[in-house]
Each structure stands twice: as C-alpha cells, then as structure tokens.
Motif scaffolding. Sequence first.
Motif, mmCIF file in Angstrom:
data_model
loop_
_atom_site.group_PDB
_atom_site.id
_atom_site.type_symbol
_atom_site.label_atom_id
_atom_site.label_comp_id
_atom_site.label_asym_id
_atom_site.label_seq_id
_atom_site.Cartn_x
_atom_site.Cartn_y
_atom_site.Cartn_z
ATOM 1 N N ALA A 50 -30.820 52.772 -28.934
ATOM 2 C CA ALA A 50 -31.789 52.820 -27.838
ATOM 3 C C ALA A 50 -32.039 51.452 -27.240
ATOM 4 N N PHE A 51 -31.843 50.407 -28.028
ATOM 5 C CA PHE A 51 -32.078 49.042 -27.535
ATOM 6 C C PHE A 51 -30.779 48.276 -27.315
ATOM 7 N N THR A 52 -29.653 48.972 -27.251
ATOM 8 C CA THR A 52 -28.358 48.327 -27.091
ATOM 9 C C THR A 52 -27.746 48.685 -25.745
ATOM 10 N N ALA A 53 -27.194 47.706 -25.076
ATOM 11 C CA ALA A 53 -26.493 47.904 -23.809
ATOM 12 C C ALA A 53 -25.077 47.344 -23.948
ATOM 13 N N LYS A 54 -24.115 48.033 -23.341
ATOM 14 C CA LYS A 54 -22.712 47.624 -23.424
ATOM 15 C C LYS A 54 -22.206 47.237 -22.044
ATOM 16 N N ASP A 55 -21.599 46.083 -21.971
ATOM 17 C CA ASP A 55 -21.024 45.611 -20.712
ATOM 18 C C ASP A 55 -19.722 46.354 -20.457
ATOM 19 N N PRO A 56 -19.610 47.124 -19.359
ATOM 20 C CA PRO A 56 -18.373 47.894 -19.129
ATOM 21 C C PRO A 56 -17.156 47.027 -18.872
ATOM 22 N N ALA A 57 -17.358 45.799 -18.441
ATOM 23 C CA ALA A 57 -16.223 44.927 -18.133
ATOM 24 C C ALA A 57 -15.663 44.264 -19.384
ATOM 25 N N THR A 58 -16.531 43.672 -20.179
ATOM 26 C CA THR A 58 -16.079 42.934 -21.365
ATOM 27 C C THR A 58 -16.200 43.739 -22.649
ATOM 28 N N GLY A 59 -17.012 44.780 -22.636
ATOM 29 C CA GLY A 59 -17.227 45.555 -23.857
ATOM 30 C C GLY A 59 -18.217 44.927 -24.807
ATOM 31 N N ALA A 60 -18.831 43.812 -24.401
ATOM 32 C CA ALA A 60 -19.796 43.142 -25.263
ATOM 33 C C ALA A 60 -21.113 43.911 -25.258
ATOM 34 N N THR A 61 -21.782 43.887 -26.390
ATOM 35 C CA THR A 61 -23.073 44.575 -26.529
ATOM 36 C C THR A 61 -24.188 43.563 -26.660
ATOM 37 N N SER A 62 -25.345 43.934 -26.179
ATOM 38 C CA SER A 62 -26.525 43.079 -26.262
ATOM 39 C C SER A 62 -27.754 43.964 -26.362
ATOM 40 N N ASN A 67 -32.721 50.599 -21.522
ATOM 41 C CA ASN A 67 -32.558 52.039 -21.782
ATOM 42 C C ASN A 67 -33.914 52.744 -21.847
ATOM 43 N N LEU A 68 -34.869 52.122 -22.518
ATOM 44 C CA LEU A 68 -36.206 52.716 -22.588
ATOM 45 C C LEU A 68 -36.861 52.757 -21.215
ATOM 46 N N THR A 69 -36.654 51.702 -20.445
ATOM 47 C CA THR A 69 -37.217 51.700 -19.088
ATOM 48 C C THR A 69 -36.624 52.822 -18.253
ATOM 49 N N ALA A 70 -35.299 53.017 -18.365
ATOM 50 C CA ALA A 70 -34.645 54.086 -17.612
ATOM 51 C C ALA A 70 -35.097 55.460 -18.079
ATOM 52 N N SER A 71 -35.395 55.599 -19.369
ATOM 53 C CA SER A 71 -35.808 56.903 -19.891
ATOM 54 C C SER A 71 -37.193 57.309 -19.429
ATOM 55 N N LEU A 72 -37.952 56.375 -18.892
ATOM 56 C CA LEU A 72 -39.307 56.665 -18.425
ATOM 57 C C LEU A 72 -39.406 56.585 -16.909
ATOM 58 N N GLN A 73 -38.288 56.820 -16.240
ATOM 59 C CA GLN A 73 -38.260 56.782 -14.785
ATOM 60 C C GLN A 73 -37.471 57.968 -14.249
ATOM 61 N N GLY A 74 -37.758 58.324 -13.020
ATOM 62 C CA GLY A 74 -36.966 59.310 -12.295
ATOM 63 C C GLY A 74 -36.895 60.659 -12.968
ATOM 64 N N ALA A 75 -35.663 61.198 -13.009
ATOM 65 C CA ALA A 75 -35.449 62.536 -13.554
ATOM 66 C C ALA A 75 -35.748 62.603 -15.047
ATOM 67 N N TYR A 76 -35.537 61.494 -15.751
ATOM 68 C CA TYR A 76 -35.804 61.494 -17.187
ATOM 69 C C TYR A 76 -37.305 61.642 -17.464
ATOM 70 N N LEU A 77 -38.127 60.941 -16.718
ATOM 71 C CA LEU A 77 -39.569 61.073 -16.889
ATOM 72 C C LEU A 77 -40.034 62.473 -16.513
ATOM 73 N N THR A 78 -39.459 63.019 -15.451
ATOM 74 C CA THR A 78 -39.799 64.394 -15.048
ATOM 75 C C THR A 78 -39.466 65.383 -16.162
ATOM 76 N N ALA A 79 -38.309 65.193 -16.798
ATOM 77 C CA ALA A 79 -37.916 66.086 -17.888
ATOM 78 C C ALA A 79 -38.847 65.940 -19.084
ATOM 79 N N LEU A 80 -39.245 64.708 -19.403
ATOM 80 C CA LEU A 80 -40.152 64.489 -20.527
ATOM 81 C C LEU A 80 -41.502 65.149 -20.273
ATOM 82 N N LEU A 81 -42.035 64.975 -19.072
ATOM 83 C CA LEU A 81 -43.306 65.607 -18.730
ATOM 84 C C LEU A 81 -43.172 67.126 -18.672
#
Length: 298
Positions: A50-62, A67-81
């Motif tokens: 949940a706290f990991t992001a992968k760079d599509p170009a290099t494949g590096a993770t950080s 991800n949490l911010t995205a899960s609480l916005q838009g369609a994801y927030l609507t689905a949660l509610l």
Amino acid sequence: MTATAVRVDSAPAAAVKRRRRSLGWLAVVPLLAFTALAFGLPALAMLDGAFTAKDPATGATSYTTGNLTASLQGAYLTALLGSVKLSAVSAALGVLLGLPLAQAVVTSRFRALREAVLTASGVLANFGGVPLAFAFVATLGNAGVLTRHLGLADQGWDLYSFWGLVIVYLYFLIPLMVLTITPALEGLRTQWREAAQNNGATPVQYWRHVALPVLLPSLLGGLVLLFGSAFAAYATAAAMVGSSIPLVTLQIADAISGNVLVGQENVALALSLDMVLVAGLVMAVYLPLQRRSARWLA
C-alpha cells in the motif's frame, strides 16, 4: 509457627500454578504461530504494497503515500462510501427484523421449532456468494419466476439496484442476527419481567425501560457484526450487479485484474488497507459493547 507453616505450604502451590501457566502458554504456541502465518504475513505484505510505488520506466520501487491518497479520491472514494452505506442500511434492517424473530424463537413453547429455526439460521447465515445471487436472479430478476408471475417489473421493481442488493444481503444478515442476539435474549431473567408486572408496568414499558437497556450493548454489537459481514461481502454483489453499483470490494477486484487501469495493484492494496481500518474501527466499537453486555447477562 503457624505463619511459617503457611508460607512453607504455599510455596509448592505457587510453583505448581506457575508451571501450569507456562504449560498453558506452550499449548497456545501452535495457534499463535498459525495466526502469525495466516494473518500476519498477508497483513505485512498488504501494508508494504500500500505504501510502495513502482517506476514503470526503471522498475525501481520507493515508498510513498500516493496509493492511499488515490484510494480516497474519485471513483475509489465513491466505492468506499457506497460500501459503507450499503452495509449500514443492511445491518440496521437486519437488527430491526432479526430481533423480533429471535424473541419469537426464544419464547416459543415448541422446542423442535426453536431448534429448527436456529439450525436453519446457522445454515443461511453462511449461504452467500454466487449460489445466493443465482437464486435471487432466478426468482426476482428481470425474468425471474416471481417477477413475471406477480408483474413486479410493471411496478418498477429492479433487483439490480441498491435496494435489491439490500434485500439479498438481508437473506444472510437476518439469520446471523438471530444467532447473535438469541443468547442475550435467553439471558433476560424472568424475575425482571415479573417485577415489572408487579409494579404495574405494561409489556411495552417493560421492553422500553428494562429489556432494551439491558440488550442495547448486544444490539449494538450485533449491528457492528452485521455491518462487518456486509462490508466484506464480494461474490454476491459481483455476480449480481457487477460494476453498476460502486462497492469497494468490486473496485479492488477491478484494480487487481487491470480492468480499469494497468498497474493499479498497489492502489488495490491501499483500498484493502482502508477496509482493514474500517473493520478495525468496527471491532473497536464491538469489543467494549460485548464486555458490557456480558456483565449484565452473566
């Protein structure tokens, strides 16, 4: 002399008690190990993803909170509610309908009927998923038997809607409520009713001032339990409504399978973490209520 004898005699007893406690902990070790493997490792993997992001170009993770911010916005927030709303409405109706049914079972003079209802409730409380969805579609769907026989479609009936899904959820939530509240109803002492009647209280006054205050922790605990059961349901809604009703479990499935956007697996893990947090809040409410109810009905 007497005090010394007591101290000498109590020492072996204390040693035996400590030995029994240590053996008791050893007996629990396999269960703790299984719990750590079955629940701890997946929870850690979900938390890490949940706290990991992968760079599509290099494949590096950080590590990131994106991800949490995205899960609480838009369609994801609507689905949660949407899941919270569906679970809250279904749980509230399950409590309101399950309580009188459980009371009728407890006060029934026919032992066979009581056992039959409780057995059926145990079966129906665990009957869900695709078979339940198929049963309702065949019965109350657009071309269902009862829909065509009673002309429900002409009256605006739609199974594949919010309230249609609520009715389907009540099929297993009401039996679950019956199983949950029946022990609490059996704990109501007949002396309380007799005392209320001797003081001139009507049945309504007895329930309002005596029974319901005692049952309130159990009722709220049942509400929380039903909420959690409805909140975690997936297969029934997926087979019935697909993505026409926004639910967080369906959003997680879409994100993992790439039906929405490719590479959204970590957002799905963030949504799962959101569900765990909601479930944790639910359990934080449920456990104190359960302890309080146990004190009254012991």
